[in-house]
Design a protein around this motif. Structure first.
Motif, PDB file in Angstrom:
ATOM      1  N   GLY A  81       0.817  -1.202   0.000  1.00  0.00           N
ATOM      2  CA  GLY A  81       0.000   0.000   0.000  1.00  0.00           C
ATOM      3  C   GLY A  81       0.855   1.258   0.000  1.00  0.00           C
ATOM      4  N   GLN A  82       1.944   1.235   0.754  1.00  0.00           N
ATOM      5  CA  GLN A  82       2.861   2.373   0.764  1.00  0.00           C
ATOM      6  C   GLN A  82       3.523   2.542  -0.599  1.00  0.00           C
ATOM      7  N   GLU A  83       3.842   1.428  -1.239  1.00  0.00           N
ATOM      8  CA  GLU A  83       4.409   1.481  -2.590  1.00  0.00           C
ATOM      9  C   GLU A  83       3.410   2.101  -3.570  1.00  0.00           C
ATOM     10  N   PHE A  84       2.137   1.724  -3.430  1.00  0.00           N
ATOM     11  CA  PHE A  84       1.083   2.323  -4.255  1.00  0.00           C
ATOM     12  C   PHE A  84       1.062   3.835  -4.057  1.00  0.00           C
ATOM     13  N   LEU A  85       1.098   4.284  -2.793  1.00  0.00           N
ATOM     14  CA  LEU A  85       1.051   5.717  -2.515  1.00  0.00           C
ATOM     15  C   LEU A  85       2.261   6.440  -3.098  1.00  0.00           C
ATOM     16  N   ASP A  86       3.441   5.866  -2.948  1.00  0.00           N
ATOM     17  CA  ASP A  86       4.646   6.486  -3.499  1.00  0.00           C
ATOM     18  C   ASP A  86       4.523   6.653  -5.012  1.00  0.00           C
ATOM     19  N   THR A  87       4.051   5.612  -5.674  1.00  0.00           N
ATOM     20  CA  THR A  87       3.882   5.651  -7.132  1.00  0.00           C
ATOM     21  C   THR A  87       2.780   6.630  -7.524  1.00  0.00           C
ATOM     22  N   TYR A  88       1.688   6.611  -6.788  1.00  0.00           N
ATOM     23  CA  TYR A  88       0.559   7.513  -7.059  1.00  0.00           C
ATOM     24  C   TYR A  88       1.012   8.972  -7.014  1.00  0.00           C
ATOM     25  N   TRP A  89       1.710   9.353  -5.938  1.00  0.00           N
ATOM     26  CA  TRP A  89       2.119  10.751  -5.791  1.00  0.00           C
ATOM     27  C   TRP A  89       3.135  11.153  -6.858  1.00  0.00           C
ATOM     28  N   LYS A  90       4.004  10.236  -7.238  1.00  0.00           N
ATOM     29  CA  LYS A  90       4.966  10.520  -8.293  1.00  0.00           C
ATOM     30  C   LYS A  90       4.237  10.757  -9.622  1.00  0.00           C
ATOM     31  N   MET A  91       3.316   9.860  -9.970  1.00  0.00           N
ATOM     32  CA  MET A  91       2.572   9.996 -11.219  1.00  0.00           C
ATOM     33  C   MET A  91       1.686  11.245 -11.207  1.00  0.00           C
ATOM     34  N   ARG A  92       1.076  11.521 -10.089  1.00  0.00           N
ATOM     35  CA  ARG A  92       0.238  12.716 -10.010  1.00  0.00           C
ATOM     36  C   ARG A  92       1.065  13.980 -10.223  1.00  0.00           C
ATOM     37  N   GLY A  93       2.281  13.995  -9.699  1.00  0.00           N
ATOM     38  CA  GLY A  93       3.180  15.125  -9.930  1.00  0.00           C
ATOM     39  C   GLY A  93       3.490  15.297 -11.403  1.00  0.00           C
ATOM     40  N   TYR A  94       3.755  14.192 -12.102  1.00  0.00           N
ATOM     41  CA  TYR A  94       4.023  14.261 -13.539  1.00  0.00           C
ATOM     42  C   TYR A  94       2.809  14.792 -14.298  1.00  0.00           C
ATOM     43  N   VAL A  95       1.630  14.275 -13.985  1.00  0.00           N
ATOM     44  CA  VAL A  95       0.414  14.689 -14.683  1.00  0.00           C
ATOM     45  C   VAL A  95       0.136  16.170 -14.443  1.00  0.00           C
ATOM     46  N   GLU A  96       0.287  16.625 -13.215  1.00  0.00           N
ATOM     47  CA  GLU A  96       0.044  18.037 -12.917  1.00  0.00           C
ATOM     48  C   GLU A  96       1.045  18.928 -13.633  1.00  0.00           C
ATOM     49  N   ALA A  97       2.293  18.487 -13.732  1.00  0.00           N
ATOM     50  CA  ALA A  97       3.301  19.258 -14.461  1.00  0.00           C
ATOM     51  C   ALA A  97       2.928  19.348 -15.937  1.00  0.00           C
ATOM     52  N   LEU A  98       2.446  18.257 -16.506  1.00  0.00           N
ATOM     53  CA  LEU A  98       2.017  18.274 -17.906  1.00  0.00           C
ATOM     54  C   LEU A  98       0.822  19.194 -18.107  1.00  0.00           C
ATOM     55  N   ASP A  99      -0.126  19.149 -17.175  1.00  0.00           N
ATOM     56  CA  ASP A  99      -1.316  19.996 -17.273  1.00  0.00           C
ATOM     57  C   ASP A  99      -0.960  21.479 -17.213  1.00  0.00           C
ATOM     58  N   ARG A 100       0.132  21.816 -16.522  1.00  0.00           N
ATOM     59  CA  ARG A 100       0.543  23.219 -16.392  1.00  0.00           C
ATOM     60  C   ARG A 100       1.401  23.692 -17.558  1.00  0.00           C
ATOM     61  N   SER A 101       1.884  22.776 -18.388  1.00  0.00           N
ATOM     62  CA  SER A 101       2.791  23.175 -19.469  1.00  0.00           C
ATOM     63  C   SER A 101       2.046  23.997 -20.508  1.00  0.00           C
ATOM     64  N   PRO A 102       2.675  25.062 -21.020  1.00  0.00           N
ATOM     65  CA  PRO A 102       2.029  25.931 -22.010  1.00  0.00           C
ATOM     66  C   PRO A 102       1.642  25.181 -23.285  1.00  0.00           C
ATOM     67  N   ASP A 103       2.463  24.238 -23.737  1.00  0.00           N
ATOM     68  CA  ASP A 103       2.153  23.485 -24.958  1.00  0.00           C
ATOM     69  C   ASP A 103       0.866  22.693 -24.802  1.00  0.00           C
ATOM     70  N   TYR A 104       0.676  22.070 -23.637  1.00  0.00           N
ATOM     71  CA  TYR A 104      -0.524  21.273 -23.385  1.00  0.00           C
ATOM     72  C   TYR A 104      -1.760  22.162 -23.369  1.00  0.00           C
ATOM     73  N   ARG A 105      -1.661  23.294 -22.707  1.00  0.00           N
ATOM     74  CA  ARG A 105      -2.812  24.205 -22.624  1.00  0.00           C
ATOM     75  C   ARG A 105      -3.201  24.724 -24.002  1.00  0.00           C
ATOM     76  N   ALA A 106      -2.204  25.064 -24.812  1.00  0.00           N
ATOM     77  CA  ALA A 106      -2.484  25.563 -26.158  1.00  0.00           C
ATOM     78  C   ALA A 106      -3.165  24.489 -27.002  1.00  0.00           C
ATOM     79  N   ALA A 107      -2.719  23.247 -26.886  1.00  0.00           N
ATOM     80  CA  ALA A 107      -3.303  22.145 -27.650  1.00  0.00           C
ATOM     81  C   ALA A 107      -4.745  21.891 -27.201  1.00  0.00           C
ATOM     82  N   ARG A 108      -5.034  22.038 -25.928  1.00  0.00           N
ATOM     83  CA  ARG A 108      -6.386  21.815 -25.412  1.00  0.00           C
ATOM     84  C   ARG A 108      -7.370  22.880 -25.896  1.00  0.00           C
ATOM     85  N   ARG A 109      -6.880  24.082 -26.187  1.00  0.00           N
ATOM     86  CA  ARG A 109      -7.754  25.177 -26.619  1.00  0.00           C
ATOM     87  C   ARG A 109      -8.169  25.049 -28.072  1.00  0.00           C
ATOM     88  N   ARG A 110      -7.433  24.266 -28.862  1.00  0.00           N
ATOM     89  CA  ARG A 110      -7.735  24.153 -30.307  1.00  0.00           C
ATOM     90  C   ARG A 110      -8.965  23.367 -30.554  1.00  0.00           C
TER      91      ARG A 110
END
Length: 110
Positions: A81-110
């Motif tokens: 369960g702790q391994e799941f949490l460690d992986t979850y938080w790592k992946m969530r950090g990656y996803v949030e970083a992608l969501d904040r990237s200007p390229d991603y936001r521009a692509a979503r607006r098209r």
């Protein structure tokens, strides 16, 4: 978060099932092996009946363990369960970083 594909920003995102699992695991972890179902329910902001279902799935998956104390189940996070949490938080950090990237936001607006 974008609302319904129309390009407008909306409020907090809907919790996915992995978010719910992580929330339950984090609440249980907070109590160091002494988490009762009502504490988990309040901490996760979910009704007891729904938490019971999630806890059952987490136990079946080996992410939580249950022990009886005074005739009542107490829950604790397993190493898996702790391994799941460690992986979850790592992946969530990656996803949030992608969501904040200007390229991603521009692509979503098209």
């Amino acid at each position: 978060m974008l609302n319904g594909g129309d390009g407008r920003e909306s409020g907090p995102r809907r919790r996915e099932v992995t978010d719910l699992y992580a929330t339950v695991l984090e609440v249980v972890k907070r109590y160091h092996g002494a988490a009762r179902i009502t504490r988990v329910s309040y901490g996760a902001g979910m009704p007891v009946d729904r938490v019971r279902i999630l806890v059952g799935r987490l136990i079946d998956s080996g992410l939580l363990k249950s022990e009886e104390l005074d005739g009542r189940p107490m829950y604790d996070v397993t190493a898996r369960g702790q391994e799941f949490l460690d992986t979850y938080w790592k992946m969530r950090g990656y996803v949030e970083a992608l969501d904040r990237s200007p390229d991603y936001r521009a692509a979503r607006r098209r």
